[in-house]
Write a protein that holds these residues in place. Structure first.
Motif, PDB file in Angstrom:
ATOM      1  N   ARG A  44       4.348 -60.648  14.793  1.00 24.09           N
ATOM      2  CA  ARG A  44       5.627 -60.110  15.281  1.00 24.09           C
ATOM      3  C   ARG A  44       5.659 -58.593  15.135  1.00 24.09           C
ATOM      4  O   ARG A  44       6.065 -57.875  16.056  1.00 24.09           O
ATOM      5  CB  ARG A  44       6.770 -60.746  14.498  1.00 24.09           C
ATOM      6  N   PHE A  45       5.218 -58.104  13.979  1.00 23.29           N
ATOM      7  CA  PHE A  45       5.221 -56.657  13.761  1.00 23.29           C
ATOM      8  C   PHE A  45       4.174 -55.961  14.621  1.00 23.29           C
ATOM      9  O   PHE A  45       4.396 -54.850  15.118  1.00 23.29           O
ATOM     10  CB  PHE A  45       4.999 -56.337  12.284  1.00 23.29           C
ATOM     11  N   MET A  46       3.050 -56.607  14.842  1.00 27.44           N
ATOM     12  CA  MET A  46       2.022 -56.006  15.690  1.00 27.44           C
ATOM     13  C   MET A  46       2.480 -55.947  17.142  1.00 27.44           C
ATOM     14  O   MET A  46       2.151 -55.006  17.868  1.00 27.44           O
ATOM     15  CB  MET A  46       0.713 -56.774  15.565  1.00 27.44           C
ATOM     16  N   ASP A  47       3.255 -56.943  17.583  1.00 25.82           N
ATOM     17  CA  ASP A  47       3.816 -56.907  18.946  1.00 25.82           C
ATOM     18  C   ASP A  47       4.711 -55.681  19.113  1.00 25.82           C
ATOM     19  O   ASP A  47       4.655 -54.983  20.141  1.00 25.82           O
ATOM     20  CB  ASP A  47       4.621 -58.180  19.232  1.00 25.82           C
ATOM     21  N   GLU A  48       5.547 -55.427  18.109  1.00 27.35           N
ATOM     22  CA  GLU A  48       6.435 -54.266  18.171  1.00 27.35           C
ATOM     23  C   GLU A  48       5.627 -52.970  18.136  1.00 27.35           C
ATOM     24  O   GLU A  48       5.917 -52.022  18.875  1.00 27.35           O
ATOM     25  CB  GLU A  48       7.418 -54.296  16.991  1.00 27.35           C
TER      26      GLU A  48
ATOM     27  N   LYS B 241      11.091 -71.449  23.444  1.00 26.95           N
ATOM     28  CA  LYS B 241      11.168 -70.850  22.110  1.00 26.95           C
ATOM     29  C   LYS B 241      10.830 -69.363  22.110  1.00 26.95           C
ATOM     30  O   LYS B 241      10.915 -68.702  21.082  1.00 26.95           O
ATOM     31  CB  LYS B 241      10.222 -71.580  21.157  1.00 26.95           C
ATOM     32  N   ILE B 242      10.441 -68.810  23.251  1.00 24.67           N
ATOM     33  CA  ILE B 242      10.022 -67.413  23.311  1.00 24.67           C
ATOM     34  C   ILE B 242      11.160 -66.484  22.911  1.00 24.67           C
ATOM     35  O   ILE B 242      12.326 -66.720  23.237  1.00 24.67           O
ATOM     36  CB  ILE B 242       9.517 -67.054  24.734  1.00 24.67           C
ATOM     37  N   GLY B 243      10.820 -65.417  22.178  1.00 26.77           N
ATOM     38  CA  GLY B 243      11.819 -64.424  21.795  1.00 26.77           C
ATOM     39  C   GLY B 243      12.288 -63.634  23.007  1.00 26.77           C
ATOM     40  O   GLY B 243      11.532 -63.413  23.957  1.00 26.77           O
ATOM     41  N   GLN B 244      13.546 -63.173  22.955  1.00 28.77           N
ATOM     42  CA  GLN B 244      14.124 -62.449  24.092  1.00 28.77           C
ATOM     43  C   GLN B 244      13.314 -61.205  24.435  1.00 28.77           C
ATOM     44  O   GLN B 244      13.156 -60.859  25.608  1.00 28.77           O
ATOM     45  CB  GLN B 244      15.570 -62.057  23.781  1.00 28.77           C
ATOM     46  N   GLY B 245      12.778 -60.547  23.413  1.00 23.77           N
ATOM     47  CA  GLY B 245      12.053 -59.298  23.644  1.00 23.77           C
ATOM     48  C   GLY B 245      10.747 -59.457  24.386  1.00 23.77           C
ATOM     49  O   GLY B 245      10.176 -58.471  24.869  1.00 23.77           O
ATOM     50  N   ARG B 246      10.231 -60.695  24.504  1.00 15.75           N
ATOM     51  CA  ARG B 246       8.938 -60.894  25.151  1.00 15.75           C
ATOM     52  C   ARG B 246       9.071 -61.426  26.585  1.00 15.75           C
ATOM     53  O   ARG B 246       8.068 -61.669  27.244  1.00 15.75           O
ATOM     54  CB  ARG B 246       8.092 -61.864  24.321  1.00 15.75           C
TER      55      ARG B 246
ATOM     56  N   TYR C 168      10.756 -71.395  32.389  1.00 11.25           N
ATOM     57  CA  TYR C 168       9.855 -70.982  31.315  1.00 11.25           C
ATOM     58  C   TYR C 168       8.399 -71.223  31.696  1.00 11.25           C
ATOM     59  O   TYR C 168       7.527 -70.399  31.428  1.00 11.25           O
ATOM     60  CB  TYR C 168      10.198 -71.732  30.019  1.00 11.25           C
ATOM     61  N   LYS C 169       8.150 -72.381  32.333  1.00 10.82           N
ATOM     62  CA  LYS C 169       6.782 -72.693  32.729  1.00 10.82           C
ATOM     63  C   LYS C 169       6.268 -71.705  33.765  1.00 10.82           C
ATOM     64  O   LYS C 169       5.099 -71.326  33.744  1.00 10.82           O
ATOM     65  CB  LYS C 169       6.722 -74.121  33.292  1.00 10.82           C
TER      66      LYS C 169
END
Length: 408
Positions: free
Chosen positions: A262-266, A18-23, A10-11
């Motif tokens: 979250r919505f802006m990322d999408e 904690k990062i979401g899978q989509g990112r 992760y580092k």
């Protein structure tokens, strides 16, 4: 690999566990841009290894579990995993069994053995290992993880019915955590092109308003993705009505900001890949949290305009009366990536396209019809259409021009 070293994936990607899978891919791209292979090959190799591990949800879960349960058998497990990558499943199974003999509670070994059994089409053996693991790992979170991992492995090997059975068993065992199983169930139905069943799962999974909390936002994100895939644009208001209930339960600005981001990322992802219809949906939801933010209003207006063009393109594609080259030109000018154009061109014999180019009167008449029937497409590329029309009609006699004036 020591436990400390395992924590570095992760580092290396510049993020946390904690990062979401989509990112994950986004962080990988950022890391590669910052440390390209030609300038730092060793670090690039670490970045690539980290990404290969974390991009696959099943591998990531196994990796996270390994971090938690890593011990003296880690070298044996590493060798077993390498053998699995090489397709040496019999050797890998022996090593996983050895790891269990050294440490009977090693979850990574159980997962490896379950995976090998499924790959080798021995579902009964996989069930046996799974039940053994459930008897050892009685903590709810660990059991939920086991159900999820087994289902993902089954789905990956195209045992979709069996994967759905495992997820339903998990849901029935832990009904209070049903969302943990609803997400992968919906994903499997999407993989099977049964989007309607995926839609039903999410539409029925929204809890009562009093029970809606921040964590339910991921449910809305997934539900919207299904809406986009199924093109159920008329159902947008249904999701928005439920989403307003969640907004009322967000108790502080930090929570509202998290949902907004979250919505802006999408939105930004879909906008970047030219999926403006989907981007418009996500920024609509973001606007519900943004109030009168001028920047969001400007972005919304921009994507709304592009989405309208895309809607007309879908109609134009199906319009049997439209001159074929109109759609091809629109695709060519609209998309920044030429892949879509290549896909369209592959559907036409080259000789046919050449013959279309020679039908100048019909081509010019088509542009006139497009201006009237598809105004957004025309306005978006007005200069190009006008220049093309002028080129096509160059040399037209008076009768040909009079004919164009009658085009409806």
């Amino acid at each position: 690999m020591s436990k400390e070293e395992s924590e570095s994936h992760y580092k290396i990607l510049g993020t946390t566990a904690k990062i979401g899978q989509g990112r994950i891919k986004e962080k990988y791209i950022e890391a590669v841009k910052k440390h390209p292979p030609e300038s730092n090959p060793e670090l690039f190799e670490k970045i690539r290894t980290a990404y290969e591990t974390l991009k696959d949800p099943a591998k990531r879960k196994q990796y996270d579990l390994f971090r938690k349960y890593g011990n003296k058998v880690e070298d044996v497990i590493i060798k077993a995993n390498k053998d699995m990558e090489l397709g040496m499943f019999a050797n890998a199974a022996i090593l996983f069994e050895k790891a269990l003999s050294l440490s009977p509670n090693n979850l990574s070994s159980f997962i490896g053995l379950i995976q090998i059994a499924i790959i080798e089409d021995d579902l009964q053996k996989a069930r046996n290992y799974f039940q053994q693991a459930l008897e050892i790992y009685t903590d709810k979170d660990e059991q939920c993880t086991l159900y999820d991992i087994k289902a993902r492995i089954l789905a990956k090997e195209e045992y979709y019915d069996e994967a759905l059975e495992v997820l339903l068993e998990g849901k029935n065992t832990y009904p209070d955590d049903s969302l943990l199983f609803d997400f992968p169930r919906a994903a499997i139905y999407m993989e099977l092109d049964e989007s309607g069943k995926a839609w039903d799962i999410f539409s029925q999974s929204i809890p009562n308003q009093s029970e809606l909390i921040l964590e339910h936002n991921e449910l809305f994100v997934a539900w919207i993705h299904i809406l986009i895939r199924m093109e159920k644009w008329e159902q947008r208001s249904t999701i928005q009505a439920q989403f307003r209930k969640l907004i009322k339960n967000l108790t502080n600005e930090e929570e509202r900001r998290e949902v907004f981001d979250r919505f802006m990322d999408e939105y930004e992802h879909l906008f970047h890949v030219d999926h403006f219809l989907g981007a418009e949906v996500f920024i609509d939801f973001a606007k519900m949290l943004a109030g009168n933010d001028s920047d969001i209003r400007e972005k919304h207006q921009e994507v709304k305009k592009m989405a309208q063009v895309q809607k007309e393109m879908l109609r134009l594609e199906k319009d049997e009366n439209a001159f074929p080259l109109l759609f091809i030109r629109t695709i060519e000018w609209f998309y920044t990536d030429s892949e879509e154009l290549h896909h369209v061109l592959n559907g036409f014999p080259q000789g046919l396209l050449t013959s279309f180019e020679g039908e100048k009167e019909e081509y010019a008449a088509g542009i006139i019809r497009l201006r009237k029937k598809y105004p957004s497409i025309y306005r978006q590329f007005k200069k190009k259409w006008d220049a093309l029309f002028a080129e096509l009609t160059k040399g037209f006699n008076r009768e040909m021009k009079r004919h164009l004036l009658k085009v409806k």
